[in-house]
Design a protein around this motif. Structure first.
Motif, PDB file in Angstrom:
ATOM      1  N   LEU A 242     -12.763   0.284   6.317  1.00  0.00           N
ATOM      2  CA  LEU A 242     -13.207  -0.668   5.413  1.00  0.00           C
ATOM      3  C   LEU A 242     -13.354  -2.080   6.256  1.00  0.00           C
ATOM      4  N   LEU A 243     -14.245  -2.643   6.227  1.00  0.00           N
ATOM      5  CA  LEU A 243     -14.364  -4.155   6.719  1.00  0.00           C
ATOM      6  C   LEU A 243     -14.396  -5.008   5.828  1.00  0.00           C
ATOM      7  N   LEU A 244     -13.542  -5.865   5.847  1.00  0.00           N
ATOM      8  CA  LEU A 244     -13.415  -7.219   5.177  1.00  0.00           C
ATOM      9  C   LEU A 244     -13.534  -8.448   6.088  1.00  0.00           C
ATOM     10  N   GLY A 245     -14.665  -9.038   6.028  1.00  0.00           N
ATOM     11  CA  GLY A 245     -14.947 -10.048   7.174  1.00  0.00           C
ATOM     12  C   GLY A 245     -15.114  -9.685   8.201  1.00  0.00           C
ATOM     13  N   ARG A 246     -14.095 -10.028   9.220  1.00  0.00           N
ATOM     14  CA  ARG A 246     -13.969  -9.447  10.880  1.00  0.00           C
ATOM     15  C   ARG A 246     -12.876  -8.721  10.646  1.00  0.00           C
ATOM     16  N   ILE A 247     -11.758  -8.289   9.673  1.00  0.00           N
ATOM     17  CA  ILE A 247     -10.750  -7.540   9.625  1.00  0.00           C
ATOM     18  C   ILE A 247     -11.288  -6.043   9.192  1.00  0.00           C
ATOM     19  N   LEU A 248     -10.894  -5.199  10.184  1.00  0.00           N
ATOM     20  CA  LEU A 248     -11.259  -3.518   9.969  1.00  0.00           C
ATOM     21  C   LEU A 248     -10.178  -2.907   9.565  1.00  0.00           C
ATOM     22  N   TYR A 249     -10.035  -2.099   8.689  1.00  0.00           N
ATOM     23  CA  TYR A 249      -8.897  -1.298   8.339  1.00  0.00           C
ATOM     24  C   TYR A 249      -9.406   0.155   8.589  1.00  0.00           C
ATOM     25  N   ALA A 250      -8.646   0.745   9.329  1.00  0.00           N
ATOM     26  CA  ALA A 250      -8.767   2.326   9.999  1.00  0.00           C
ATOM     27  C   ALA A 250      -7.647   3.090   9.384  1.00  0.00           C
ATOM     28  N   VAL A 251      -8.015   3.899   8.236  1.00  0.00           N
ATOM     29  CA  VAL A 251      -6.879   4.758   7.845  1.00  0.00           C
ATOM     30  C   VAL A 251      -6.850   6.071   8.824  1.00  0.00           C
ATOM     31  N   GLN A 252      -5.420   6.104   9.201  1.00  0.00           N
ATOM     32  CA  GLN A 252      -5.104   7.186   9.964  1.00  0.00           C
ATOM     33  C   GLN A 252      -4.314   8.159   9.148  1.00  0.00           C
ATOM     34  N   ASN A 256      -0.062   8.708   8.152  1.00  0.00           N
ATOM     35  CA  ASN A 256       0.255   7.733   7.052  1.00  0.00           C
ATOM     36  C   ASN A 256       0.360   6.311   7.009  1.00  0.00           C
ATOM     37  N   ALA A 257      -0.735   5.933   7.794  1.00  0.00           N
ATOM     38  CA  ALA A 257      -0.771   4.401   8.226  1.00  0.00           C
ATOM     39  C   ALA A 257      -2.161   3.822   8.146  1.00  0.00           C
ATOM     40  N   ILE A 258      -2.322   2.654   8.148  1.00  0.00           N
ATOM     41  CA  ILE A 258      -3.429   1.985   7.975  1.00  0.00           C
ATOM     42  C   ILE A 258      -3.307   0.920   9.391  1.00  0.00           C
ATOM     43  N   ASP A 259      -4.373   1.201  10.393  1.00  0.00           N
ATOM     44  CA  ASP A 259      -4.361   0.357  11.561  1.00  0.00           C
ATOM     45  C   ASP A 259      -5.450  -0.700  11.259  1.00  0.00           C
ATOM     46  N   VAL A 260      -4.724  -2.004  11.499  1.00  0.00           N
ATOM     47  CA  VAL A 260      -5.484  -3.182  11.212  1.00  0.00           C
ATOM     48  C   VAL A 260      -6.304  -3.872  12.401  1.00  0.00           C
ATOM     49  N   PHE A 261      -7.327  -3.968  12.513  1.00  0.00           N
ATOM     50  CA  PHE A 261      -7.918  -4.886  13.769  1.00  0.00           C
ATOM     51  C   PHE A 261      -8.822  -6.078  13.308  1.00  0.00           C
ATOM     52  N   ARG A 262      -8.659  -7.051  14.355  1.00  0.00           N
ATOM     53  CA  ARG A 262      -9.809  -8.135  14.182  1.00  0.00           C
ATOM     54  C   ARG A 262     -10.963  -8.118  15.101  1.00  0.00           C
ATOM     55  N   LEU A 263     -11.968  -7.966  14.385  1.00  0.00           N
ATOM     56  CA  LEU A 263     -13.330  -7.769  15.478  1.00  0.00           C
ATOM     57  C   LEU A 263     -13.922  -9.003  15.823  1.00  0.00           C
TER      58      LEU A 263
END
Length: 319
Positions: A242-252, A256-263
Protein backbone atom coordinates in the motif's frame (compact mmCIF):
# COMPACT_ATOMS: atom_id res chain seq x y z
CA UNK A 1 -6.72 -32.59 -2.85
CA UNK A 2 -8.41 -30.15 -5.28
CA UNK A 3 -6.18 -27.77 -7.23
CA UNK A 4 -7.42 -24.72 -5.32
CA UNK A 5 -6.76 -26.36 -1.95
CA UNK A 6 -3.36 -27.58 -3.13
CA UNK A 7 -2.24 -24.13 -4.30
CA UNK A 8 -3.45 -22.38 -1.15
CA UNK A 9 -1.96 -25.01 1.13
CA UNK A 10 1.35 -24.72 -0.71
CA UNK A 11 1.26 -20.95 -0.17
CA UNK A 12 0.82 -21.41 3.58
CA UNK A 13 3.72 -23.86 3.72
CA UNK A 14 6.07 -21.66 1.72
CA UNK A 15 5.44 -18.51 3.72
CA UNK A 16 5.98 -20.35 6.99
CA UNK A 17 9.59 -21.30 6.18
CA UNK A 18 10.85 -17.70 6.07
CA UNK A 19 8.98 -16.24 9.01
CA UNK A 20 11.78 -15.91 11.53
CA UNK A 21 14.54 -14.68 9.23
CA UNK A 22 12.64 -11.68 7.91
CA UNK A 23 12.19 -10.05 11.30
CA UNK A 24 15.94 -10.08 11.93
CA UNK A 25 16.78 -8.79 8.49
CA UNK A 26 14.79 -5.60 8.98
CA UNK A 27 17.72 -4.38 11.07
CA UNK A 28 17.55 -1.18 13.08
CA UNK A 29 14.52 0.36 11.43
CA UNK A 30 12.73 0.74 14.75
CA UNK A 31 9.23 -0.35 15.66
CA UNK A 32 5.83 1.29 15.87
CA UNK A 33 3.40 -0.73 17.95
CA UNK A 34 -0.26 0.01 17.33
CA UNK A 35 -1.64 0.66 20.80
CA UNK A 36 -5.01 1.94 19.72
CA UNK A 37 -6.52 4.00 16.92
CA UNK A 38 -6.71 7.73 17.32
CA UNK A 39 -9.28 10.33 16.48
CA UNK A 40 -12.40 8.24 15.84
CA UNK A 41 -15.07 6.24 17.62
CA UNK A 42 -15.42 3.85 14.71
CA UNK A 43 -14.67 0.20 15.58
CA UNK A 44 -11.01 -0.80 15.59
CA UNK A 45 -11.94 -4.37 14.64
CA UNK A 46 -14.94 -6.12 13.14
CA UNK A 47 -15.82 -9.74 12.41
CA UNK A 48 -16.25 -11.45 9.07
CA UNK A 49 -18.54 -14.41 8.44
CA UNK A 50 -17.28 -17.70 9.89
CA UNK A 51 -15.42 -19.75 7.32
CA UNK A 52 -14.97 -16.72 5.02
CA UNK A 53 -11.17 -17.11 4.52
CA UNK A 54 -10.29 -13.47 3.68
CA UNK A 55 -7.18 -12.40 1.80
CA UNK A 56 -7.61 -9.11 -0.04
CA UNK A 57 -9.16 -5.81 1.03
CA UNK A 58 -9.95 -2.60 -0.82
CA UNK A 59 -11.56 0.71 0.19
CA UNK A 60 -12.80 3.20 -2.39
CA UNK A 61 -14.10 6.76 -2.12
CA UNK A 62 -16.60 5.86 0.60
CA UNK A 63 -15.97 4.35 4.05
CA UNK A 64 -16.75 0.79 3.06
CA UNK A 65 -14.27 -2.07 2.95
CA UNK A 66 -14.61 -4.84 0.40
CA UNK A 67 -13.02 -8.21 1.19
CA UNK A 68 -12.60 -11.28 -0.98
CA UNK A 69 -13.08 -14.90 0.07
CA UNK A 70 -10.64 -17.70 -0.71
CA UNK A 71 -13.38 -20.22 0.03
CA UNK A 72 -15.84 -19.40 -2.75
CA UNK A 73 -14.98 -16.01 -4.27
CA UNK A 74 -17.64 -14.02 -2.41
CA UNK A 75 -17.01 -10.31 -1.84
CA UNK A 76 -18.15 -8.98 1.54
CA UNK A 77 -18.81 -5.26 2.10
CA UNK A 78 -18.42 -3.75 5.58
CA UNK A 79 -19.23 -0.26 6.87
CA UNK A 80 -16.13 1.15 8.59
CA UNK A 81 -18.39 3.31 10.75
CA UNK A 82 -20.39 0.43 12.24
CA UNK A 83 -18.47 -2.76 11.46
CA UNK A 84 -21.64 -4.30 10.01
CA UNK A 85 -21.42 -6.02 6.67
CA UNK A 86 -23.25 -8.01 4.01
CA UNK A 87 -22.65 -9.86 0.77
CA UNK A 88 -21.73 -7.49 -2.07
CA UNK A 89 -20.88 -9.94 -4.86
CA UNK A 90 -21.76 -13.62 -4.96
CA UNK A 91 -18.71 -15.67 -5.90
CA UNK A 92 -18.55 -18.35 -8.55
CA UNK A 93 -18.10 -21.08 -5.96
CA UNK A 94 -15.35 -23.44 -4.84
CA UNK A 95 -12.37 -23.36 -7.17
CA UNK A 96 -12.98 -19.69 -8.02
CA UNK A 97 -11.53 -17.76 -5.04
CA UNK A 98 -11.09 -14.03 -4.78
CA UNK A 99 -7.54 -13.19 -3.71
CA UNK A 100 -6.55 -9.56 -4.37
CA UNK A 101 -9.16 -6.95 -5.31
CA UNK A 102 -9.46 -3.23 -6.03
CA UNK A 103 -12.41 -0.90 -6.52
CA UNK A 104 -12.44 2.08 -8.90
CA UNK A 105 -14.41 5.34 -8.79
CA UNK A 106 -17.15 3.78 -10.95
CA UNK A 107 -17.83 1.16 -8.24
CA UNK A 108 -16.24 -1.49 -10.41
CA UNK A 109 -14.43 -4.32 -8.61
CA UNK A 110 -11.38 -5.99 -10.16
CA UNK A 111 -10.89 -9.47 -8.70
CA UNK A 112 -7.84 -11.76 -8.89
CA UNK A 113 -8.93 -15.38 -9.12
CA UNK A 114 -5.90 -17.19 -7.67
CA UNK A 115 -5.48 -20.77 -8.97
CA UNK A 116 -8.55 -20.46 -11.21
CA UNK A 117 -6.40 -18.26 -13.46
CA UNK A 118 -9.32 -15.85 -13.76
CA UNK A 119 -9.57 -12.09 -13.70
CA UNK A 120 -13.13 -11.07 -12.89
CA UNK A 121 -14.86 -7.69 -13.01
CA UNK A 122 -17.97 -7.07 -10.90
CA UNK A 123 -20.32 -4.18 -10.17
CA UNK A 124 -20.22 -3.39 -6.45
CA UNK A 125 -23.65 -1.73 -6.61
CA UNK A 126 -25.61 -4.53 -8.30
CA UNK A 127 -23.45 -7.49 -7.28
CA UNK A 128 -23.28 -8.66 -10.88
CA UNK A 129 -20.13 -10.30 -12.22
CA UNK A 130 -19.81 -8.54 -15.57
CA UNK A 131 -16.66 -10.07 -17.05
CA UNK A 132 -14.51 -13.18 -16.58
CA UNK A 133 -11.12 -13.23 -18.32
CA UNK A 134 -9.14 -16.46 -18.55
CA UNK A 135 -5.42 -15.65 -18.29
CA UNK A 136 -4.11 -19.18 -18.68
CA UNK A 137 -2.06 -18.35 -15.58
CA UNK A 138 -1.24 -20.40 -12.53
CA UNK A 139 -2.10 -18.16 -9.55
CA UNK A 140 -3.48 -14.67 -10.21
CA UNK A 141 -2.74 -12.99 -6.90
CA UNK A 142 -2.96 -9.22 -6.52
CA UNK A 143 -4.05 -6.16 -8.49
CA UNK A 144 -3.36 -2.43 -8.76
CA UNK A 145 -5.22 0.16 -10.82
CA UNK A 146 -3.43 2.74 -12.96
CA UNK A 147 -5.08 5.37 -15.21
CA UNK A 148 -5.05 3.04 -18.23
CA UNK A 149 -4.98 -0.49 -16.87
CA UNK A 150 -5.55 -2.96 -14.08
CA UNK A 151 -2.33 -4.89 -13.41
CA UNK A 152 -2.28 -8.37 -11.88
CA UNK A 153 0.56 -10.53 -10.55
CA UNK A 154 0.99 -14.28 -11.13
CA UNK A 155 2.70 -15.93 -8.19
CA UNK A 156 3.93 -18.97 -10.11
CA UNK A 157 5.01 -17.43 -13.42
CA UNK A 158 7.31 -14.50 -14.35
CA UNK A 159 4.65 -12.29 -15.90
CA UNK A 160 2.06 -9.63 -15.22
CA UNK A 161 -1.42 -9.41 -16.68
CA UNK A 162 -2.57 -6.05 -18.03
CA UNK A 163 -6.28 -5.50 -18.38
CA UNK A 164 -6.49 -2.45 -20.60
CA UNK A 165 -9.06 0.13 -19.47
CA UNK A 166 -10.86 2.35 -21.93
CA UNK A 167 -12.99 5.42 -21.46
CA UNK A 168 -14.58 5.64 -17.99
CA UNK A 169 -12.36 2.74 -16.91
CA UNK A 170 -14.24 0.17 -18.99
CA UNK A 171 -12.23 -3.08 -19.17
CA UNK A 172 -11.16 -4.04 -22.66
CA UNK A 173 -8.34 -6.28 -23.92
CA UNK A 174 -6.20 -8.51 -21.72
CA UNK A 175 -2.44 -8.55 -22.34
CA UNK A 176 0.45 -10.54 -20.86
CA UNK A 177 3.70 -8.76 -19.97
CA UNK A 178 6.68 -11.09 -19.33
CA UNK A 179 9.03 -10.11 -16.50
CA UNK A 180 12.78 -9.91 -17.19
CA UNK A 181 15.84 -8.03 -15.98
CA UNK A 182 16.51 -8.62 -12.27
CA UNK A 183 13.36 -10.66 -11.78
CA UNK A 184 14.06 -13.99 -10.03
CA UNK A 185 11.37 -16.65 -10.43
CA UNK A 186 11.35 -19.40 -7.84
CA UNK A 187 10.05 -22.92 -8.31
CA UNK A 188 7.13 -22.05 -6.09
CA UNK A 189 5.35 -18.94 -4.79
CA UNK A 190 7.22 -15.79 -5.95
CA UNK A 191 5.29 -12.65 -7.00
CA UNK A 192 2.78 -11.18 -4.60
CA UNK A 193 1.71 -7.59 -3.88
CA UNK A 194 1.78 -4.85 -6.51
CA UNK A 195 1.70 -1.02 -6.35
CA UNK A 196 2.74 2.03 -8.36
CA UNK A 197 5.89 4.05 -7.78
CA UNK A 198 5.34 7.48 -6.16
CA UNK A 199 5.90 9.21 -9.52
CA UNK A 200 3.44 6.85 -11.21
CA UNK A 201 5.87 5.85 -13.96
CA UNK A 202 6.49 2.24 -12.95
CA UNK A 203 5.15 -0.65 -10.91
CA UNK A 204 6.42 -2.12 -7.65
CA UNK A 205 6.12 -5.89 -7.22
CA UNK A 206 7.07 -8.11 -4.30
CA UNK A 207 9.54 -10.87 -5.28
CA UNK A 208 9.74 -13.21 -2.28
CA UNK A 209 12.70 -15.12 -3.78
CA UNK A 210 15.16 -12.48 -5.03
CA UNK A 211 17.95 -11.83 -2.51
CA UNK A 212 15.99 -13.39 0.32
CA UNK A 213 12.83 -11.47 -0.50
CA UNK A 214 12.68 -8.01 -2.01
CA UNK A 215 10.93 -5.45 -4.11
CA UNK A 216 11.17 -4.97 -7.88
CA UNK A 217 10.56 -1.83 -9.91
CA UNK A 218 8.97 -2.93 -13.19
CA UNK A 219 8.80 -0.90 -16.40
CA UNK A 220 5.17 -1.38 -17.48
CA UNK A 221 6.06 -0.95 -21.17
CA UNK A 222 8.74 -3.65 -21.29
CA UNK A 223 8.40 -5.80 -18.17
CA UNK A 224 12.04 -5.18 -17.30
CA UNK A 225 12.47 -5.40 -13.53
CA UNK A 226 15.15 -3.74 -11.43
CA UNK A 227 15.71 -4.47 -7.75
CA UNK A 228 14.69 -1.66 -5.39
CA UNK A 229 17.42 -0.80 -2.90
CA UNK A 230 15.85 -1.37 0.53
CA UNK A 231 19.15 -1.49 2.41
CA UNK A 232 19.31 -4.46 4.80
CA UNK A 233 15.52 -4.97 4.87
CA UNK A 234 14.03 -8.06 3.25
CA UNK A 235 10.49 -9.14 2.35
CA UNK A 236 10.50 -12.96 2.53
CA UNK A 237 6.87 -12.89 3.64
CA UNK A 238 5.93 -9.80 1.65
CA UNK A 239 2.26 -9.83 0.71
CA UNK A 240 0.07 -6.79 0.12
CA UNK A 241 1.59 -3.39 -0.70
CA UNK A 242 0.00 0.00 0.00
CA UNK A 243 1.53 3.30 -1.14
CA UNK A 244 0.41 6.56 0.51
CA UNK A 245 2.44 9.44 -0.88
CA UNK A 246 6.01 8.21 -0.60
CA UNK A 247 5.31 5.90 2.32
CA UNK A 248 5.10 2.23 1.36
CA UNK A 249 3.45 -0.28 3.69
CA UNK A 250 4.51 -3.89 3.06
CA UNK A 251 2.52 -6.51 4.93
CA UNK A 252 4.78 -9.35 6.14
CA UNK A 253 2.02 -11.83 6.78
CA UNK A 254 3.70 -14.70 8.66
CA UNK A 255 5.67 -12.21 10.75
CA UNK A 256 2.44 -10.51 11.89
CA UNK A 257 3.93 -7.16 10.96
CA UNK A 258 3.84 -4.29 8.49
CA UNK A 259 7.22 -2.96 7.41
CA UNK A 260 7.15 0.71 6.47
CA UNK A 261 9.50 2.34 3.94
CA UNK A 262 10.04 5.88 2.72
CA UNK A 263 10.65 5.74 -1.05
CA UNK A 264 12.23 8.19 -3.42
CA UNK A 265 9.96 9.51 -6.19
CA UNK A 266 11.12 7.00 -8.81
CA UNK A 267 10.74 4.06 -6.45
CA UNK A 268 14.30 2.91 -6.98
CA UNK A 269 15.30 3.23 -3.33
CA UNK A 270 13.56 2.85 0.01
CA UNK A 271 14.52 3.38 3.64
CA UNK A 272 12.91 1.27 6.37
CA UNK A 273 11.44 3.69 8.92
CA UNK A 274 9.13 1.59 11.11
CA UNK A 275 7.59 -1.77 11.83
CA UNK A 276 3.95 -1.92 12.89
CA UNK A 277 2.92 -4.85 15.06
CA UNK A 278 -0.23 -5.57 17.02
CA UNK A 279 -1.26 -8.45 19.30
CA UNK A 280 -4.49 -8.73 17.29
CA UNK A 281 -2.62 -9.70 14.12
CA UNK A 282 -3.34 -13.29 13.08
CA UNK A 283 -1.40 -13.43 9.82
CA UNK A 284 -2.70 -10.30 8.10
CA UNK A 285 -2.23 -10.32 4.34
CA UNK A 286 -3.16 -6.98 2.82
CA UNK A 287 -3.96 -3.41 3.86
CA UNK A 288 -6.22 -0.57 2.80
CA UNK A 289 -6.46 2.94 4.22
CA UNK A 290 -9.21 5.28 5.38
CA UNK A 291 -8.35 8.46 7.26
CA UNK A 292 -5.53 7.84 9.70
CA UNK A 293 -6.11 4.10 9.83
CA UNK A 294 -4.96 0.99 8.03
CA UNK A 295 -7.39 -1.93 7.83
CA UNK A 296 -6.07 -5.49 7.53
CA UNK A 297 -7.86 -8.84 7.23
CA UNK A 298 -6.49 -11.67 9.35
CA UNK A 299 -6.09 -14.62 6.96
CA UNK A 300 -5.12 -17.12 9.68
CA UNK A 301 -2.94 -19.20 7.35
CA UNK A 302 -1.61 -21.04 10.41
CA UNK A 303 -4.85 -22.99 10.91
CA UNK A 304 -6.76 -25.44 8.73
CA UNK A 305 -9.89 -23.56 7.66
CA UNK A 306 -13.31 -24.97 8.45
CA UNK A 307 -16.82 -23.52 7.99
CA UNK A 308 -16.69 -22.56 11.68
CA UNK A 309 -13.28 -20.82 11.66
CA UNK A 310 -13.61 -17.20 12.80
CA UNK A 311 -12.06 -14.31 10.88
CA UNK A 312 -11.86 -10.57 11.42
CA UNK A 313 -10.44 -7.25 10.21
CA UNK A 314 -8.34 -5.04 12.48
CA UNK A 315 -7.43 -1.37 12.24
CA UNK A 316 -4.10 0.21 13.24
CA UNK A 317 -2.66 3.71 13.04
CA UNK A 318 -0.86 4.88 9.93
CA UNK A 319 2.75 6.00 10.31
Amino acid sequence: MASTERSLARRRLLTATAALSGAALLGGAGAAHAAGVRGTAWPAAFPLPDGFQPEGITIGSRPHAYLGSLANGDVHRVSLATGRGSLAVKGLGEGHPTVGLKIDRHHRLFLAGGPSGEIRVADARTGETEQVHATGGVFVNDVILTPGAAWFTDSFAPRLYKLVLGRHGTPQALETVPLSGDWVQGDEFTANGIERTPDGRALLVVDTVADGGGLMRVDPATGVARAVDLGPARLPNGDGLLLLGRILYAVQQRQNAIDVFRLNAAGTRGTAIARITDPRFRIPTTAAAWGDRLYLPNARFDVDPTPATDYDVVAVDRV
